[in-house]
Design an enzyme around this catalytic site. Structure first.
Site, PDB file in Angstrom:
ATOM      1  N   THR A 129       0.824  -1.220   0.000  1.00 51.55           N
ATOM      2  CA  THR A 129       0.000   0.000   0.000  1.00 51.55           C
ATOM      3  C   THR A 129       0.852   1.261   0.000  1.00 51.55           C
ATOM      4  O   THR A 129       0.473   2.284  -0.575  1.00 51.55           O
ATOM      5  CB  THR A 129      -0.906   0.020   1.260  1.00 51.55           C
ATOM      6  OG1 THR A 129      -1.655  -1.178   1.270  1.00 51.55           O
ATOM      7  CG2 THR A 129      -1.854   1.190   1.257  1.00 51.55           C
ATOM      8  N   GLN A 184      -3.100 -23.057  17.152  1.00 53.21           N
ATOM      9  CA  GLN A 184      -4.020 -22.030  16.636  1.00 53.21           C
ATOM     10  C   GLN A 184      -4.216 -20.892  17.626  1.00 53.21           C
ATOM     11  O   GLN A 184      -5.099 -20.061  17.453  1.00 53.21           O
ATOM     12  CB  GLN A 184      -5.386 -22.668  16.336  1.00 53.21           C
ATOM     13  CG  GLN A 184      -5.325 -23.733  15.279  1.00 53.21           C
ATOM     14  CD  GLN A 184      -6.678 -24.397  15.029  1.00 53.21           C
ATOM     15  OE1 GLN A 184      -7.721 -23.863  15.342  1.00 53.21           O
ATOM     16  NE2 GLN A 184      -6.633 -25.586  14.459  1.00 53.21           N
ATOM     17  N   ASP A 211       1.201  -6.036  -4.872  1.00 59.90           N
ATOM     18  CA  ASP A 211       0.485  -6.251  -3.618  1.00 59.90           C
ATOM     19  C   ASP A 211       1.145  -7.481  -2.994  1.00 59.90           C
ATOM     20  O   ASP A 211       1.433  -8.464  -3.687  1.00 59.90           O
ATOM     21  CB  ASP A 211      -0.990  -6.528  -3.909  1.00 59.90           C
ATOM     22  CG  ASP A 211      -1.808  -6.574  -2.633  1.00 59.90           C
ATOM     23  OD1 ASP A 211      -2.703  -5.746  -2.480  1.00 59.90           O
ATOM     24  OD2 ASP A 211      -1.544  -7.456  -1.779  1.00 59.90           O
ATOM     25  N   SER A 212       1.383  -7.446  -1.696  1.00 59.18           N
ATOM     26  CA  SER A 212       2.185  -8.534  -1.113  1.00 59.18           C
ATOM     27  C   SER A 212       1.461  -9.874  -1.093  1.00 59.18           C
ATOM     28  O   SER A 212       2.065 -10.895  -0.766  1.00 59.18           O
ATOM     29  CB  SER A 212       2.697  -8.164   0.277  1.00 59.18           C
ATOM     30  OG  SER A 212       1.681  -8.278   1.242  1.00 59.18           O
ATOM     31  N   SER A 213       0.188  -9.894  -1.495  1.00 54.80           N
ATOM     32  CA  SER A 213      -0.476 -11.198  -1.675  1.00 54.80           C
ATOM     33  C   SER A 213       0.202 -11.965  -2.804  1.00 54.80           C
ATOM     34  O   SER A 213       0.095 -13.192  -2.881  1.00 54.80           O
ATOM     35  CB  SER A 213      -1.955 -11.010  -2.017  1.00 54.80           C
ATOM     36  OG  SER A 213      -2.590 -10.377  -0.949  1.00 54.80           O
ATOM     37  N   THR A 270       1.881  -5.077   4.020  1.00 58.83           N
ATOM     38  CA  THR A 270       1.840  -5.627   5.380  1.00 58.83           C
ATOM     39  C   THR A 270       1.196  -7.023   5.436  1.00 58.83           C
ATOM     40  O   THR A 270       1.436  -7.766   6.374  1.00 58.83           O
ATOM     41  CB  THR A 270       1.061  -4.685   6.330  1.00 58.83           C
ATOM     42  OG1 THR A 270      -0.278  -4.524   5.843  1.00 58.83           O
ATOM     43  CG2 THR A 270       1.741  -3.345   6.430  1.00 58.83           C
ATOM     44  N   ASP A 271       0.395  -7.373   4.401  1.00 57.83           N
ATOM     45  CA  ASP A 271      -0.342  -8.643   4.482  1.00 57.83           C
ATOM     46  C   ASP A 271       0.587  -9.850   4.644  1.00 57.83           C
ATOM     47  O   ASP A 271       0.293 -10.773   5.401  1.00 57.83           O
ATOM     48  CB  ASP A 271      -1.226  -8.847   3.237  1.00 57.83           C
ATOM     49  CG  ASP A 271      -2.398  -7.873   3.208  1.00 57.83           C
ATOM     50  OD1 ASP A 271      -2.680  -7.245   4.245  1.00 57.83           O
ATOM     51  OD2 ASP A 271      -3.037  -7.748   2.143  1.00 57.83           O
TER      52      ASP A 271
END
Ligand code: ASP
Length: 330
Positions: free
Chosen positions: A14, A266, A57-59, A89-90
């Site tokens: 971003t 988890q 985008d870091s995806s 940041t993702d």
């Protein structure tokens, strides 16, 4: 006085995005190098070089790009006092972990930063984040870290926590390395700059699967993963790594086939402990490797890195259970 030399490696996120005027959706900007011109005050105290590696985008980040980042830093390592990586940041916690394994024994900082709001929009957090990341890169710290939300966090301990300026990342199982402010306060448990021989090994084997247990989990899912010839599996168990008894056979099958199965947990602030309940101990006896207090993000990057070094189960187990870059408390 000589200005410290920092290399800013731009990988997107971003922080370098612009809004599509018709849809309002954020996407990578065309010319990321514009960014440095926005920081005349920093250029007075730091000598910069700017390299655009990717603008995504870091995806869309991948182990191949981790290798490219590590290669670039290795190639330039002796030329700079520190490195800053601008990144989405993702998946920042995965990249920070990966770089900490690919480049071990650092004698200078590699600082990742990003933002929630693009630099060219009102109220952007990007400006402060980038300034603090660059300042941190000049300080007495020698590890891969994330600078966001007023804190310096060890990269392979970080988790994205919340889409808010004040709590974007946290470090559930390790105290923060420093606090941003005037001046920046560094904690004593950080790794400091000193003469160390860099260990460079930038390869990753991405042929792994990450599974999350849920009530009603079909053990055949693990068989499917084995059938597609995964080289390793990370399984997020319940509580401190407990598993239902109907998957013990599959865990044994993994061990017999020499496929490492790492049991993670988890919990939000979780430590895997396979000796606290029978349902965890059975998994341990069947050959499961404990993630201990590693985050799942660090586990993923570490397993990929370890599998690129060796496929021998006993060696994988030994490396996964050792602290290689501060990712695990022994
Ligand atoms: N989707 C963005 C990314 O990870 C989010 C961010 O940069 O914060 O690239």
């Amino acid at each position: 006085m000589k200005k410290p030399k920092i290399c800013l490696i731009f990988c997107g996120g971003t922080i370098g995005m612009v809004r599509n005027p018709s849809t309002g959706v954020l996407g990578p900007a065309q010319d990321a190098s514009e960014i440095l011109r926005l920081f005349p005050e920093l250029q007075k105290i730091i000598q910069f070089d700017f390299k655009v590696l990717v603008n995504i985008d870091s995806s869309n980040m991948s182990p191949d790009i981790w290798t490219q980042i590590a290669r670039k830093i290795h190639e330039l390592y002796d030329l700079y006092d520190g490195f800053v990586i601008a990144h989405g940041t993702d998946t920042m916690a995965y990249t920070a972990s990966a770089i900490s394994f690919a480049l071990q024994n650092l004698n200078k900082p590699i600082v990742l930063t990003g933002s929630l709001v693009p630099l060219n929009e009102i109220g952007s957090d990007g400006r402060n984040n980038l300034i603090y990341a660059c300042l941190t890169a000049t300080l007495d710290i020698a590890e891969v870290c994330i600078v966001l939300s007023n804190h310096i966090i060890r990269g392979n301990r970080a988790k994205k926590f919340h889409e808010s300026f004040s709590a974007l990342f946290h470090s559930p199982n390790f105290p923060v390395l420093g606090e941003l402010g005037r001046p920046i306060k560094l904690e004593d448990w950080r790794l400091k700059r000193r003469d160390r021989k860099l260990k460079y090994e930038p390869r990753f084997d991405s042929n792994i699967s990450v599974l999350k247990l849920f009530p009603g989990f079909d053990p055949a899912i693990i068989d499917k993963v084995l059938a597609r010839k995964a080289h390793g599996i990370i399984l997020e168990g319940f509580g401190p790594g407990n598993v239902p008894s109907n998957i013990i056979m599959q865990i044994e099958k993994c061990s017999k086939r020499g496929i490492p199965l790492v049991l993670a947990n988890q919990m939000e602030k979780g430590i895997t402990n396979l000796t606290s309940y029978a349902v965890g101990f059975e998994a341990f006896e069947a050959g499961a490797i404990s993630s201990k207090d590693m985050t799942t993000e660090a586990c993923v990057a570490k397993l990929m890195w370890v599998l690129a070094q060796t496929r021998k189960l006993s060696e994988v187990k030994k490396l996964m259970e050792s602290d290689l870059a501060g990712e695990m408390s022994i």
